[in-house]
Design a protein around this motif. Structure first.
Motif, PDB file in Angstrom:
ATOM      1  N   LYS A   3      38.153  60.054  31.124  1.00  0.00           N
ATOM      2  CA  LYS A   3      37.844  58.938  32.016  1.00  0.00           C
ATOM      3  C   LYS A   3      36.337  58.797  32.166  1.00  0.00           C
ATOM      4  CE  LYS A   3      42.003  58.873  34.814  1.00  0.00           C
ATOM      5  NZ  LYS A   3      42.470  57.510  34.537  1.00  0.00           N
ATOM      6  N   SER A  55      44.638  50.985  44.613  1.00  0.00           N
ATOM      7  CA  SER A  55      43.736  50.734  43.485  1.00  0.00           C
ATOM      8  C   SER A  55      44.368  51.206  42.173  1.00  0.00           C
ATOM      9  CB  SER A  55      42.411  51.460  43.715  1.00  0.00           C
ATOM     10  OG  SER A  55      41.710  50.878  44.772  1.00  0.00           O
ATOM     11  N   GLY A  56      43.741  50.824  41.075  1.00  0.00           N
ATOM     12  CA  GLY A  56      44.208  51.256  39.764  1.00  0.00           C
ATOM     13  C   GLY A  56      44.977  50.183  39.020  1.00  0.00           C
ATOM     14  N   HIS A  57      45.029  48.975  39.584  1.00  0.00           N
ATOM     15  CA  HIS A  57      45.823  47.904  38.979  1.00  0.00           C
ATOM     16  C   HIS A  57      44.988  46.694  38.601  1.00  0.00           C
ATOM     17  CE1 HIS A  57      49.406  50.102  40.067  1.00  0.00           C
ATOM     18  NE2 HIS A  57      49.160  50.024  41.363  1.00  0.00           N
ATOM     19  N   LEU A  58      43.692  46.838  38.489  1.00  0.00           N
ATOM     20  CA  LEU A  58      42.848  45.661  38.218  1.00  0.00           C
ATOM     21  C   LEU A  58      43.346  44.890  36.991  1.00  0.00           C
ATOM     22  CD1 LEU A  58      39.184  46.860  38.858  1.00  0.00           C
ATOM     23  CD2 LEU A  58      40.549  45.291  40.221  1.00  0.00           C
ATOM     24  N   GLY A 263      47.713  47.976  30.353  1.00  0.00           N
ATOM     25  CA  GLY A 263      46.382  48.562  30.236  1.00  0.00           C
ATOM     26  C   GLY A 263      45.960  48.758  28.802  1.00  0.00           C
ATOM     27  N   ALA A 264      46.460  49.817  28.182  1.00  0.00           N
ATOM     28  CA  ALA A 264      45.995  50.162  26.838  1.00  0.00           C
ATOM     29  C   ALA A 264      46.599  49.291  25.748  1.00  0.00           C
ATOM     30  CB  ALA A 264      46.305  51.636  26.536  1.00  0.00           C
ATOM     31  N   THR A 298      47.678  45.934  35.855  1.00  0.00           N
ATOM     32  CA  THR A 298      47.661  47.122  34.999  1.00  0.00           C
ATOM     33  C   THR A 298      47.893  48.385  35.813  1.00  0.00           C
ATOM     34  OG1 THR A 298      45.307  47.564  35.281  1.00  0.00           O
ATOM     35  CG2 THR A 298      45.910  45.980  33.573  1.00  0.00           C
ATOM     36  N   MET A 300      45.665  51.230  35.121  1.00  0.00           N
ATOM     37  CA  MET A 300      44.560  51.865  34.410  1.00  0.00           C
ATOM     38  C   MET A 300      44.841  51.871  32.896  1.00  0.00           C
ATOM     39  SD  MET A 300      43.476  54.666  37.307  1.00  0.00           S
ATOM     40  CE  MET A 300      45.126  55.354  37.404  1.00  0.00           C
ATOM     41  N   GLU A 301      44.913  53.073  32.285  1.00  0.00           N
ATOM     42  CA  GLU A 301      45.055  53.134  30.834  1.00  0.00           C
ATOM     43  C   GLU A 301      46.505  53.315  30.388  1.00  0.00           C
ATOM     44  OE1 GLU A 301      43.825  55.409  32.769  1.00  0.00           O
ATOM     45  OE2 GLU A 301      44.586  57.381  32.192  1.00  0.00           O
ATOM     46  N   ALA A 303      49.982  52.559  28.761  1.00  0.00           N
ATOM     47  CA  ALA A 303      50.376  51.669  27.661  1.00  0.00           C
ATOM     48  C   ALA A 303      51.759  51.123  27.946  1.00  0.00           C
ATOM     49  CB  ALA A 303      50.365  52.415  26.330  1.00  0.00           C
TER      50      ALA A 303
END
Lengths: 332, 332
Positions: A3, A55-58, A263-264, A298, A300-301, A303
């Protein structure tokens, strides 16, 4: 995955600082800065529309703050609901005497804290209403729609309610349109690889390389089935079938469609999925209006991807096409 | 990581089909459909601006086709340059008798095929010029700028050249502005995890979890150093220092800034990086204009980010702010 952070403790605040620096239309607000609001708000005479969440869903949730969309968002830690104080501050920041709609996903922590904030707001003379996003068809059966979680499809309600408020609707009008848009929106997603919460010892769930979990939630909530990955077209066909089978009654012939990466998963794969989904919907007699393809909600990352259908009526369609301005809503 | 595809063979064509279905402003063109062009083009009396390159980098290249940006793009297989036929067809599709600028990244295959296509175009009476994107400072030393590869920073040249063409510039004008914008743009990126080409036996490179390679190219070309991941602020500081040290002479006091994800790295982390980069640039006396944060040039699901600085003059700044319309350029 590695990260790009400084420390888990500073993750959310540093992220918010970068967000408002990069987007001067947004500003941090409140005693701990855990509200993002329009720099030009509140707009006198307009009903307020507020959201919030972990948070974490931008770009969810704060990326949808702007004219014709949300007035303010309360911001929690990663995958944690926002605290009562930030919910209260978001409501107050959006209020101009016409009342405030609280429109957020159906999660226990968010509900508890927003409910308390709404009670406190009412005591201070701010009228509030609440509409919960419940679009995830994998999270509960059709006879328990109120137990369904809110995921990517909530952005349709943001857009419709935000446009209705911008057009001068009363709190009752804006609440009704948000409620109707939620009722006409269905989402189904799948995971291909997990994400890791900053500072956590490991990923939020285990999913061996080459496997897929259909219906998994955006925080790793259990889904419908897990198997080896299948071809994109087979996944598209199953998802369209499940979503259409769960459609609300009397929905007309037009819908909007969001193909969302968690995300990914890259844009290339979203377009491969979109192509088949659009063909299947067309074959089933649906006309697609203003589709969205990209990263709108999302983890974060993580998939994977999700597919949201918003079954339109004339009013919702007009509101979705109304002008708006925020860093992340785009059509065309 | 599991891919959401049908077969590696159909990857590019299915992706392009989805792209044009989702974005009606774009259309597939040419004998094998390996050109994406404006559905409303070519625009009579306007100089054409064409790009092209391998697939796997969305929204580069095809996502920047639209009014005020590119007229057409030739599309290669994943990480392979477009063939001569598609380069020729892209040039012809953009030509209205005023000439065509070919503006693309400095890679051997792309150069060879575009050069051949330009020679053929000249024989057919289409005047062409060529400007190569060479913004990646990690790919060659300052005394060999012509050997540097083109990466994310090329979108600044797209925007400036596209706006100059839209404003009625001659081929010489548009070529000069593209050239000047490239000369004033610098990019440095790093990788945190590789991507996998569809159908390949394994990832494009090996990078152990927790390690970073500074300066690595978007196809996995070797970088400057490899080490354990460092804090975001330390990476920001090093990148800003290297980029400013490589700045062109006499650059004024204003710059635009692109913080770009290579794919999997989430928006949250880009904002954490942006925050520090903006602070360091401010401390060094730079004023930031119209920053971009997001996924503008990717390598599918590769993790990592890049930082591009475009050192502005008044003309480039005005062109970057000029109206344009495409699925992926956004400011604000």
């Amino acid at each position: 995955m590695s990260k790009l952070i400084n420390s888990p403790r500073d993750y959310v605040d540093e992220m918010l600082n970068g967000l408002v620096l990069a987007h001067p239309s947004l500003i941090r607000h409140g005693t701990s800065g855990r509200v993002i609001r329009r720099v030009d708000g509140p707009v006198a005479g307009k009903v307020g529309v507020v959201s919030g969440g972990g948070s974490g869903h931008l770009p969810l949730f704060t990326g949808y703050v702007g004219p014709g969309l949300l007035d303010a968002c309360s911001v929690g830690n990663v995958f944690e609901g926002p605290n009562v104080a930030s919910c209260s501050e978001a409501i107050a920041a959006a209020d101009t005497g016409k009342g405030v709609l609280c429109l957020y996903g159906n999660y226990g922590g968010d509900r508890m804290n927003f409910n308390m904030a709404c009670e406190m707001a009412e005591m201070e003379g701010i009228e509030t209403t609440t509409v919960l996003g419940t679009d995830d068809i994998a999270s509960a059966d059709a006879d328990q729609i109120g137990k369904r979680r809110g995921v990517a499809g909530i952005i349709y309600a943001y857009k419709a309610a935000g446009a209705a408020a911008e057009a001068g609707g009363t709190l009752a009008d804006v609440t009704e349109i948000a409620c109707r848009t939620v009722e006409r929106t269905r989402t189904l997603g799948f995971a291909l690889a997990p994400c890791t919460v900053p500072g956590a010892a490991g990923p939020t769930f285990e999913l061996p390389d080459g496997e897929i979990e259909m219906g998994m939630g955006i925080h790793g909530e259990p889904g419908i089935w897990r198997d080896r990955i299948k071809p994109a077209d087979a996944l598209a066909d199953e998802m369209v079938e499940r979503l259409l089978a769960s459609a609300p009654a009397s929905t007309g012939t037009r819908l909007s469609l969001l193909v969302n990466s968690l995300g990914a998963t890259p844009l290339e794969e979203l377009y491969i999925l979109y192509r088949r989904v659009a063909a299947q919907l067309g074959a089933a007699g649906w006309e697609i209006v203003a589709p969205l393809v990209g990263r709108y909600t999302t983890s974060m990352e993580m998939a994977g991807a999700s597919l949201s259908l918003c079954f339109l009526d004339d009013e919702i369609e007009n509101l979705l096409q109304a002008p708006s301005s925020c860093p992340f809503w785009r059509v065309g």
